[in-house]
Design a protein around this motif. Structure first.
Motif, PDB file in Angstrom:
ATOM      1  N   LEU A 180       0.833  -1.206   0.000  1.00  0.00           N
ATOM      2  CA  LEU A 180       0.000   0.000   0.000  1.00  0.00           C
ATOM      3  C   LEU A 180       0.867   1.256   0.000  1.00  0.00           C
ATOM      4  O   LEU A 180       1.922   1.287   0.626  1.00  0.00           O
ATOM      5  N   ALA A 181       0.401   2.281  -0.704  1.00  0.00           N
ATOM      6  CA  ALA A 181       1.154   3.532  -0.768  1.00  0.00           C
ATOM      7  C   ALA A 181       0.197   4.704  -0.866  1.00  0.00           C
ATOM      8  O   ALA A 181      -0.959   4.533  -1.264  1.00  0.00           O
ATOM      9  N   GLY A 240      -3.461   3.767  -2.837  1.00  0.00           N
ATOM     10  CA  GLY A 240      -3.750   2.538  -3.575  1.00  0.00           C
ATOM     11  C   GLY A 240      -2.722   1.464  -3.341  1.00  0.00           C
ATOM     12  O   GLY A 240      -1.871   1.563  -2.446  1.00  0.00           O
ATOM     13  N   ARG A 241      -2.822   0.441  -4.157  1.00  0.00           N
ATOM     14  CA  ARG A 241      -1.998  -0.741  -4.049  1.00  0.00           C
ATOM     15  C   ARG A 241      -0.967  -0.688  -5.184  1.00  0.00           C
ATOM     16  O   ARG A 241      -1.311  -0.303  -6.297  1.00  0.00           O
ATOM     17  N   GLY A 284      -3.344   0.652   9.085  1.00  0.00           N
ATOM     18  CA  GLY A 284      -2.045   0.197   8.594  1.00  0.00           C
ATOM     19  C   GLY A 284      -1.647   0.781   7.246  1.00  0.00           C
ATOM     20  O   GLY A 284      -0.576   0.475   6.724  1.00  0.00           O
ATOM     21  N   ARG A 285      -2.491   1.628   6.683  1.00  0.00           N
ATOM     22  CA  ARG A 285      -2.192   2.222   5.376  1.00  0.00           C
ATOM     23  C   ARG A 285      -1.368   3.493   5.559  1.00  0.00           C
ATOM     24  O   ARG A 285      -1.615   4.279   6.479  1.00  0.00           O
ATOM     25  N   PRO A 286      -0.428   3.732   4.650  1.00  0.00           N
ATOM     26  CA  PRO A 286       0.304   5.002   4.720  1.00  0.00           C
ATOM     27  C   PRO A 286      -0.599   6.159   4.331  1.00  0.00           C
ATOM     28  O   PRO A 286      -1.550   5.985   3.572  1.00  0.00           O
ATOM     29  N   SER A 287      -0.306   7.314   4.856  1.00  0.00           N
ATOM     30  CA  SER A 287      -1.089   8.512   4.638  1.00  0.00           C
ATOM     31  C   SER A 287      -0.083   9.642   4.415  1.00  0.00           C
ATOM     32  O   SER A 287       0.989   9.644   5.028  1.00  0.00           O
TER      33      SER A 287
END
Lengths: 200, 200
Positions: free
Chosen positions: A77-78, A95-96, B39-42
């Motif tokens: 994920l980024a 998104g991925r 857990g996703r980057p932001s």
């Protein structure tokens, strides 16, 4: 307030921003955030290499030996943060990321990587022949100019990243307008987008 | 190849970059990456509000109701990516973020927050009285100009973030030089820095 479309509705906003900021050399520079294997966020400037043909997927080139590749292997994920200095617009694209390196088994994807490589300048290509990015610099290391046959295909360290957007947050600081775009797949797996006006 | 100093050796590089890019309106804009509770980057653009007095700690203002505050409550780690468009320099600054809001118990910290508030323009201050950032925009919501007595202290939603740098990665794209700075605490808890030249 919701609407959806087969073509990503934010893509035209982004193309407009690229156009209206194209006189700025760095308008194609964006910041890519990932999560490291230690759970720490990581953030660096990368270059936008266009959309994948007929899609809203974003292409980025990188060195397979860089830390972002290590990060993305652990967590694909980024989030892109892309600020356009002249039009005062910000795009946050979450998104991925798919990584395409020489070990990829899909011939269509290897073709994309080949095409990406040939779109690079000679100077960009030579960077992939340098020593491992991020490792201590050894002064003994040869600094002799490497040379590269322009007709040969991608070198082993060349990696194509493809970010498939799932959420886009658009902010216009001139109009103080902010829009949230959320992707959703239909029953037949076609990607659509819902859009909502949110507070800046 | 290592060296250390009581004053952060990268701080002067950053001050020089700020100086040489000061004609660019957006030179104080940087991108702050965090990790969300999912857990996703932001990643988003924020404004550099100076160093905390006599230190290498970086100040940022934010709305307590914004998602970055939610992120930082879960995981206080962040990475700044700061690209200087004119001098082609990039600073990646990784560290721990302290949040100072009105609930803070430390009077010295509340004083810092008060000082930060009074350093803001009236226009910036009024933003903190607006509706919750990121929430759906209700058209019924009053858009009447709010007014604010300039002598009163910070409003409840005003939050001061202080990033304490632990690692700094400096890249100069003109000279193709890259330096890694690592902080380390001595036995008596004094912060020092080690520096290493790394491959770009």
């Amino acid at each position: 307030m919701a609407s959806s479309a087969a073509t990503a509705p934010w893509k035209q906003l982004l193309l407009n921003a690229l156009e209206s900021n194209s006189h700025l050399k760095h308008s194609s520079f964006l910041q890519l955030a990932t999560v490291g294997s230690n759970g720490r966020p990581s953030n660096r400037t990368v270059v936008f290499r266009g959309f994948q043909e007929s899609s809203d997927k974003i292409q980025i080139h990188t060195d397979r030996r860089s830390r972002k590749v290590e990060d993305l292997r652990q967590c694909p994920l980024a989030e892109i943060c892309w600020y356009f200095a002249d039009s005062w617009e910000q795009f946050r694209i979450n998104g991925r990321v798919e990584m395409i390196d020489e070990a990829n088994q899909d011939s269509l994807k290897l073709e994309l990587r080949e095409k990406a490589w040939h779109s690079c300048s000679t100077r960009s290509r030579l960077q992939y022949l340098g020593p491992s990015p991020g490792l201590p610099c050894l002064s003994e290391e040869s600094t002799a100019e490497a040379s590269l046959d322009p007709s040969i295909g991608p070198v082993a360290s060349f990696c194509l990243l493809i970010l498939d957007p799932e959420q886009v947050d658009y902010l216009n600081l001139k109009t103080n307008q902010r829009l949230a775009f959320m992707s959703k797949k239909s029953a037949d797996e076609v990607k659509g987008w819902a859009l909502e006006k949110i507070n800046p």
